[in-house]
Design a protein around this motif. Structure first.
Motif, PDB file in Angstrom:
ATOM      1  N   SER A  29       0.829  -1.198   0.000  1.00  0.00           N
ATOM      2  CA  SER A  29       0.000   0.000   0.000  1.00  0.00           C
ATOM      3  C   SER A  29       0.866   1.252   0.000  1.00  0.00           C
ATOM      4  O   SER A  29       1.948   1.256   0.594  1.00  0.00           O
ATOM      5  N   PRO A  30       0.363   2.343  -0.615  1.00  0.00           N
ATOM      6  CA  PRO A  30       1.085   3.613  -0.569  1.00  0.00           C
ATOM      7  C   PRO A  30       0.800   4.403   0.719  1.00  0.00           C
ATOM      8  O   PRO A  30       1.357   5.468   0.930  1.00  0.00           O
ATOM      9  N   GLN A  31      -0.069   3.868   1.562  1.00  0.00           N
ATOM     10  CA  GLN A  31      -0.424   4.574   2.798  1.00  0.00           C
ATOM     11  C   GLN A  31      -0.486   3.576   3.947  1.00  0.00           C
ATOM     12  O   GLN A  31      -0.898   2.431   3.777  1.00  0.00           O
ATOM     13  N   TYR A  32      -0.065   4.021   5.118  1.00  0.00           N
ATOM     14  CA  TYR A  32      -0.097   3.177   6.317  1.00  0.00           C
ATOM     15  C   TYR A  32      -0.616   4.021   7.472  1.00  0.00           C
ATOM     16  O   TYR A  32      -0.301   5.208   7.573  1.00  0.00           O
ATOM     17  N   VAL A  33      -1.399   3.405   8.316  1.00  0.00           N
ATOM     18  CA  VAL A  33      -1.900   4.092   9.501  1.00  0.00           C
ATOM     19  C   VAL A  33      -1.204   3.484  10.718  1.00  0.00           C
ATOM     20  O   VAL A  33      -1.402   2.315  11.044  1.00  0.00           O
ATOM     21  N   GLU A  34      -0.357   4.282  11.356  1.00  0.00           N
ATOM     22  CA  GLU A  34       0.359   3.849  12.563  1.00  0.00           C
ATOM     23  C   GLU A  34      -0.455   4.279  13.773  1.00  0.00           C
ATOM     24  O   GLU A  34      -0.254   5.354  14.334  1.00  0.00           O
ATOM     25  N   LYS A  35      -1.411   3.416  14.129  1.00  0.00           N
ATOM     26  CA  LYS A  35      -2.375   3.757  15.181  1.00  0.00           C
ATOM     27  C   LYS A  35      -1.729   4.101  16.513  1.00  0.00           C
ATOM     28  O   LYS A  35      -2.265   4.878  17.285  1.00  0.00           O
ATOM     29  N   PHE A  36      -0.547   3.557  16.783  1.00  0.00           N
ATOM     30  CA  PHE A  36       0.063   3.842  18.080  1.00  0.00           C
ATOM     31  C   PHE A  36       0.539   5.286  18.209  1.00  0.00           C
ATOM     32  O   PHE A  36       0.800   5.750  19.315  1.00  0.00           O
ATOM     33  N   GLN A  37       0.635   6.009  17.103  1.00  0.00           N
ATOM     34  CA  GLN A  37       0.924   7.438  17.197  1.00  0.00           C
ATOM     35  C   GLN A  37      -0.242   8.170  17.857  1.00  0.00           C
ATOM     36  O   GLN A  37      -0.047   9.205  18.486  1.00  0.00           O
ATOM     37  N   VAL A  38      -1.448   7.640  17.718  1.00  0.00           N
ATOM     38  CA  VAL A  38      -2.625   8.200  18.386  1.00  0.00           C
ATOM     39  C   VAL A  38      -2.801   7.555  19.759  1.00  0.00           C
ATOM     40  O   VAL A  38      -3.006   8.243  20.765  1.00  0.00           O
ATOM     41  N   LEU A  39      -2.712   6.212  19.798  1.00  0.00           N
ATOM     42  CA  LEU A  39      -3.011   5.474  21.031  1.00  0.00           C
ATOM     43  C   LEU A  39      -1.988   5.689  22.141  1.00  0.00           C
ATOM     44  O   LEU A  39      -2.241   5.338  23.291  1.00  0.00           O
ATOM     45  N   GLN A  40      -0.838   6.299  21.824  1.00  0.00           N
ATOM     46  CA  GLN A  40       0.150   6.581  22.870  1.00  0.00           C
ATOM     47  C   GLN A  40      -0.342   7.673  23.835  1.00  0.00           C
ATOM     48  O   GLN A  40       0.209   7.848  24.917  1.00  0.00           O
ATOM     49  N   TYR A  41      -1.383   8.371  23.427  1.00  0.00           N
ATOM     50  CA  TYR A  41      -1.954   9.428  24.263  1.00  0.00           C
ATOM     51  C   TYR A  41      -3.235   8.911  24.912  1.00  0.00           C
ATOM     52  O   TYR A  41      -4.257   8.764  24.232  1.00  0.00           O
ATOM     53  N   PRO A  42      -3.209   8.636  26.218  1.00  0.00           N
ATOM     54  CA  PRO A  42      -4.392   8.089  26.879  1.00  0.00           C
ATOM     55  C   PRO A  42      -5.660   8.925  26.668  1.00  0.00           C
ATOM     56  O   PRO A  42      -6.747   8.361  26.521  1.00  0.00           O
ATOM     57  N   GLU A  43      -5.530  10.248  26.612  1.00  0.00           N
ATOM     58  CA  GLU A  43      -6.726  11.068  26.435  1.00  0.00           C
ATOM     59  C   GLU A  43      -7.336  10.875  25.044  1.00  0.00           C
ATOM     60  O   GLU A  43      -8.557  10.887  24.886  1.00  0.00           O
ATOM     61  N   HIS A  44      -6.488  10.653  24.026  1.00  0.00           N
ATOM     62  CA  HIS A  44      -7.010  10.383  22.677  1.00  0.00           C
ATOM     63  C   HIS A  44      -7.669   9.007  22.628  1.00  0.00           C
ATOM     64  O   HIS A  44      -8.738   8.848  22.050  1.00  0.00           O
ATOM     65  N   THR A  45      -6.998   8.021  23.236  1.00  0.00           N
ATOM     66  CA  THR A  45      -7.541   6.661  23.264  1.00  0.00           C
ATOM     67  C   THR A  45      -8.896   6.655  23.958  1.00  0.00           C
ATOM     68  O   THR A  45      -9.855   6.047  23.464  1.00  0.00           O
ATOM     69  N   ALA A  46      -8.995   7.347  25.088  1.00  0.00           N
ATOM     70  CA  ALA A  46     -10.264   7.397  25.828  1.00  0.00           C
ATOM     71  C   ALA A  46     -11.361   8.041  25.000  1.00  0.00           C
ATOM     72  O   ALA A  46     -12.498   7.544  24.952  1.00  0.00           O
ATOM     73  N   ALA A  75     -10.133  -2.807  23.619  1.00  0.00           N
ATOM     74  CA  ALA A  75     -11.081  -3.625  24.379  1.00  0.00           C
ATOM     75  C   ALA A  75     -11.197  -3.102  25.807  1.00  0.00           C
ATOM     76  O   ALA A  75     -12.304  -2.960  26.339  1.00  0.00           O
ATOM     77  N   HIS A  76     -10.076  -2.803  26.417  1.00  0.00           N
ATOM     78  CA  HIS A  76     -10.083  -2.304  27.791  1.00  0.00           C
ATOM     79  C   HIS A  76     -10.870  -1.004  27.894  1.00  0.00           C
ATOM     80  O   HIS A  76     -11.743  -0.849  28.748  1.00  0.00           O
ATOM     81  N   GLU A  77     -10.563  -0.074  27.030  1.00  0.00           N
ATOM     82  CA  GLU A  77     -11.169   1.258  27.111  1.00  0.00           C
ATOM     83  C   GLU A  77     -12.646   1.236  26.699  1.00  0.00           C
ATOM     84  O   GLU A  77     -13.477   1.889  27.337  1.00  0.00           O
ATOM     85  N   VAL A  78     -13.001   0.483  25.658  1.00  0.00           N
ATOM     86  CA  VAL A  78     -14.413   0.373  25.263  1.00  0.00           C
ATOM     87  C   VAL A  78     -15.189  -0.359  26.357  1.00  0.00           C
ATOM     88  O   VAL A  78     -16.295   0.048  26.721  1.00  0.00           O
ATOM     89  N   GLY A  79     -14.599  -1.426  26.903  1.00  0.00           N
ATOM     90  CA  GLY A  79     -15.238  -2.149  28.010  1.00  0.00           C
ATOM     91  C   GLY A  79     -15.487  -1.250  29.208  1.00  0.00           C
ATOM     92  O   GLY A  79     -16.534  -1.332  29.854  1.00  0.00           O
TER      93      GLY A  79
END
Length: 190
Positions: A29-46, A75-79
């Motif tokens: 793919s010409p594009q990749y989504v590195e979700k951990f760049q977002v998920l490293q911030y607990p407030e964004h994950t929440a 799973a943890h945060e949605v739960g």
């Protein structure tokens, strides 16, 4: 959060990358989504998980499950937002399974969560595990759907962000034919 807010959050954190990538699915793919760049911030994950949980609040979810690695956080945060237990699956000898003493009760209503889908393969494996243990899948919650709407899990699914990103088999990849260096990202070894 609206879809444009989710996309802006991914852009602001540098989670959407451009280049030549080998995806976990084996596609290029010409594009990749590195979700951990977002998920490293607990407030964004929440915030993301609260939005995802709200989409399933009326489905009488009793358990939230996601695949290792990103699925653990989700799973943890949605739960937490749905007031349920949260567990995860992981691979053992190449097969998705429950470990660590996790149990799905027969008849338990289960929401599957995943960070990013392209082919939906990992989600399908988790759905199989849920059904094998007698759980009732009530839906699939996804942060980013890269499938272009092509994936059908046979249960309702909701994504916070839809990206229509081209993917290629290695033999048909124009990036390979242009000799653009490839980066392998993701957690599964091919």
């Amino acid at each position: 959060m609206k879809e444009e807010d989710v996309k802006q959050l991914f852009l602001d954190t540098g989670a959407i990358l451009e280049g030549h990538f080998l995806l976990t699915s084996g596609l290029h793919s010409p594009q990749y989504v590195e979700k951990f760049q977002v998920l490293q911030y607990p407030e964004h994950t929440a915030k993301l998980c609260k939005t995802l949980a709200a989409r399933f609040v009326h489905d009488k979810v009793e358990l939230v499950i996601g695949p290792v690695t990103g699925g653990i956080l989700l799973a943890h945060e949605v739960g937490k937002h749905l007031g349920t237990r949260a567990i995860f699956t992981e691979r053992e000898n190449g097969k998705m399974t429950l470990r660590r003493g996790f149990v799905i009760q027969p008849g338990e209503r289960v929401l599957i969560v995943e960070d990013i889908i392209t082919t939906g393969g990992s989600v399908q494996e988790v759905l199989d595990v849920v059904r094998e243990h007698g759980g009732i899948p009530v839906g699939v919650g996804i942060l980013v759907d890269r499938s272009g709407g092509k994936v059908d899990f046979g249960v309702p699914h909701q994504a916070l962000l839809h990206l229509d990103v081209k993917t290629y088999q290695s033999e048909d990849c124009p990036l390979c034919s242009q000799n653009i260096p490839m980066t392998k990202r993701g957690s599964r070894k091919l």
